[in-house]
Design a protein around this motif. Structure first.
Motif, short mmCIF file in Angstrom:
data_model
loop_
_atom_site.label_atom_id
_atom_site.label_comp_id
_atom_site.label_asym_id
_atom_site.label_seq_id
_atom_site.Cartn_x
_atom_site.Cartn_y
_atom_site.Cartn_z
N THR A 54 58.15 5.80 30.81
CA THR A 54 57.48 5.32 32.03
C THR A 54 56.75 4.01 31.78
O THR A 54 56.35 3.70 30.66
CB THR A 54 56.45 6.35 32.56
OG1 THR A 54 55.44 6.57 31.58
CG2 THR A 54 57.12 7.65 32.94
N ALA A 55 56.61 3.27 32.86
CA ALA A 55 55.73 2.09 32.90
C ALA A 55 54.69 2.42 33.96
O ALA A 55 54.93 3.25 34.84
CB ALA A 55 56.52 0.85 33.29
N LYS A 56 53.53 1.77 33.89
CA LYS A 56 52.46 2.12 34.81
C LYS A 56 51.74 0.86 35.27
O LYS A 56 51.47 -0.03 34.48
CB LYS A 56 51.48 3.06 34.12
CG LYS A 56 50.49 3.72 35.04
CD LYS A 56 49.82 4.87 34.31
CE LYS A 56 48.90 5.65 35.20
NZ LYS A 56 49.55 6.49 36.17
N PHE A 57 51.45 0.81 36.58
CA PHE A 57 50.62 -0.25 37.14
C PHE A 57 49.41 0.40 37.78
O PHE A 57 49.54 1.30 38.61
CB PHE A 57 51.38 -1.07 38.19
CG PHE A 57 50.53 -2.13 38.82
CD1 PHE A 57 50.23 -3.29 38.14
CD2 PHE A 57 50.01 -1.96 40.09
CE1 PHE A 57 49.42 -4.27 38.71
CE2 PHE A 57 49.21 -2.93 40.68
CZ PHE A 57 48.91 -4.09 39.99
N GLY A 76 53.12 7.71 42.92
CA GLY A 76 51.75 7.28 42.76
C GLY A 76 50.97 7.36 44.05
O GLY A 76 51.44 7.90 45.06
N THR A 77 49.78 6.79 44.00
CA THR A 77 48.89 6.80 45.16
C THR A 77 48.23 5.44 45.34
O THR A 77 48.12 4.65 44.39
CB THR A 77 47.77 7.86 45.01
OG1 THR A 77 47.05 7.58 43.80
CG2 THR A 77 48.32 9.26 44.98
N VAL A 78 47.82 5.21 46.57
CA VAL A 78 47.02 4.04 46.93
C VAL A 78 45.80 4.58 47.67
O VAL A 78 45.93 5.41 48.56
CB VAL A 78 47.81 3.07 47.84
CG1 VAL A 78 46.94 1.89 48.24
CG2 VAL A 78 49.09 2.60 47.16
N VAL A 79 44.64 4.13 47.27
CA VAL A 79 43.40 4.49 47.96
C VAL A 79 42.90 3.22 48.63
O VAL A 79 42.74 2.19 47.97
CB VAL A 79 42.34 5.04 46.97
CG1 VAL A 79 41.04 5.34 47.71
CG2 VAL A 79 42.86 6.29 46.28
N LEU A 80 42.67 3.30 49.95
CA LEU A 80 42.24 2.12 50.70
C LEU A 80 41.02 2.44 51.55
O LEU A 80 40.92 3.52 52.14
CB LEU A 80 43.35 1.64 51.64
CG LEU A 80 44.52 0.90 51.05
CD1 LEU A 80 45.54 0.58 52.12
CD2 LEU A 80 44.08 -0.37 50.34
N ASP A 81 40.11 1.49 51.58
CA ASP A 81 39.03 1.48 52.56
C ASP A 81 39.16 0.13 53.25
O ASP A 81 38.67 -0.88 52.76
CB ASP A 81 37.67 1.65 51.89
CG ASP A 81 36.54 1.75 52.89
OD1 ASP A 81 36.70 1.25 54.03
OD2 ASP A 81 35.49 2.33 52.55
N LEU A 82 39.89 0.12 54.36
CA LEU A 82 40.18 -1.14 55.04
C LEU A 82 38.92 -1.78 55.60
O LEU A 82 38.80 -3.01 55.61
CB LEU A 82 41.21 -0.91 56.15
CG LEU A 82 42.59 -0.45 55.66
CD1 LEU A 82 43.49 -0.11 56.83
CD2 LEU A 82 43.23 -1.50 54.77
N ALA A 83 37.95 -0.97 56.03
CA ALA A 83 36.71 -1.52 56.57
C ALA A 83 35.90 -2.21 55.47
O ALA A 83 35.34 -3.28 55.67
CB ALA A 83 35.88 -0.43 57.23
N ALA A 84 35.84 -1.59 54.30
CA ALA A 84 35.11 -2.18 53.16
C ALA A 84 35.95 -3.18 52.39
O ALA A 84 35.46 -3.84 51.48
CB ALA A 84 34.64 -1.07 52.23
N SER A 106 38.47 -2.67 50.22
CA SER A 106 38.55 -2.30 48.81
C SER A 106 39.63 -1.24 48.65
O SER A 106 40.12 -0.68 49.63
CB SER A 106 37.20 -1.75 48.32
OG SER A 106 36.89 -0.55 48.99
N GLY A 107 39.98 -0.97 47.41
CA GLY A 107 40.97 0.06 47.16
C GLY A 107 41.42 0.07 45.73
O GLY A 107 40.92 -0.68 44.89
N LYS A 108 42.37 0.96 45.45
CA LYS A 108 42.95 1.03 44.12
C LYS A 108 44.38 1.54 44.20
O LYS A 108 44.76 2.18 45.19
CB LYS A 108 42.10 1.85 43.17
CG LYS A 108 41.78 3.24 43.62
CD LYS A 108 40.79 3.88 42.65
CE LYS A 108 40.33 5.22 43.14
NZ LYS A 108 39.41 5.85 42.23
N VAL A 109 45.14 1.26 43.16
CA VAL A 109 46.56 1.61 43.11
C VAL A 109 46.84 2.31 41.79
O VAL A 109 46.30 1.93 40.74
CB VAL A 109 47.45 0.34 43.20
CG1 VAL A 109 48.92 0.69 43.06
CG2 VAL A 109 47.17 -0.42 44.47
N ASP A 110 47.69 3.32 41.83
CA ASP A 110 48.14 4.01 40.64
C ASP A 110 49.63 4.29 40.82
O ASP A 110 50.02 5.14 41.62
CB ASP A 110 47.36 5.32 40.47
CG ASP A 110 47.67 6.03 39.16
OD1 ASP A 110 48.51 5.54 38.39
OD2 ASP A 110 47.07 7.08 38.92
#
Length: 191
Positions: free
Chosen positions: A102-105, A56-64, A66-70
């Protein structure tokens, strides 16, 4: 003097604007990421297992902040240290791995305390059902990995779920608990 102060303020504003837009995508490192479960065994010891295949992937904006996880987990990769138990967990009594391999978060609500992630609010899809799950962070850090020369972010997260919410009911009448603790160790490498 006034021009110097204004120039300095503009430079700071420009820097903050740039920092705010620093969204980065990280690929989950399967060799440093594990989803582990714990459930008590008739009130005595604790049974533990983990899933060895995940991506999967993690998208992060540490300054803002915020983010998302897949995150996708292969339910056929369950490991408890006992082959017979692994096989039983893959049957329709539990994960039904043939029907649901599969399971998904997924998550798009990441909360911060200062510069550290404090919790991740998302959804867990298991056995074809999707329910909300809140992961609490017990550790989080980003660093430049000296070996692979890429930034890595990761941490430890945990939650407790009721397995019956996803229709996993086997053993309740024998005293197998409904409550399952999930412990997630994750590291992801910046693309």
């Amino acid at each position: 003097m006034r021009k110097t102060i204004i120039a300095a303020l503009l430079a700071v504003a420009g820097f903050l604007g740039t920092a705010h837009a620093e969204t980065a995508t990280y690929n989950i490192d399967p060799t440093h990421t594990y989803v582990t479960f714990e459930v008590t065994h008739f009130g005595t010891s604790t049974n533990r297992g983990r899933f060895d295949k995940k991506e999967g992937t993690v998208v992060l904006d540490l300054a803002a902040q915020s983010g998302k996880v897949d995150l996708t987990i292969d339910s056929r990769s369950i490991t408890t240290g006992l082959a017979a138990f692994d096989q039983h967990l893959q049957t329709a009594d539990f994960f039904d791995s043939v029907k649901y391999p599969t399971a998904k978060f997924t998550a798009d609500k990441i909360s911060f305390h200062g510069e550290k992630i404090s919790e991740v609010k998302g959804e867990l899809t298991l056995l074809g059902k999707t329910k909300p799950v809140l992961l609490k962070a017990t550790n989080f850090n980003c660093y430049m990995n000296p070996i692979i020369k890429h930034e890595v972010c990761g941490g430890d997260f945990e939650t407790t779920i009721q397995r019956t919410q996803w229709g996993m009911n086997w053993g309740l009448d024998y005293g197998v608990p409904d409550t399952v603790k999930l412990v997630i160790q994750v590291e992801a490498v910046k693309q």
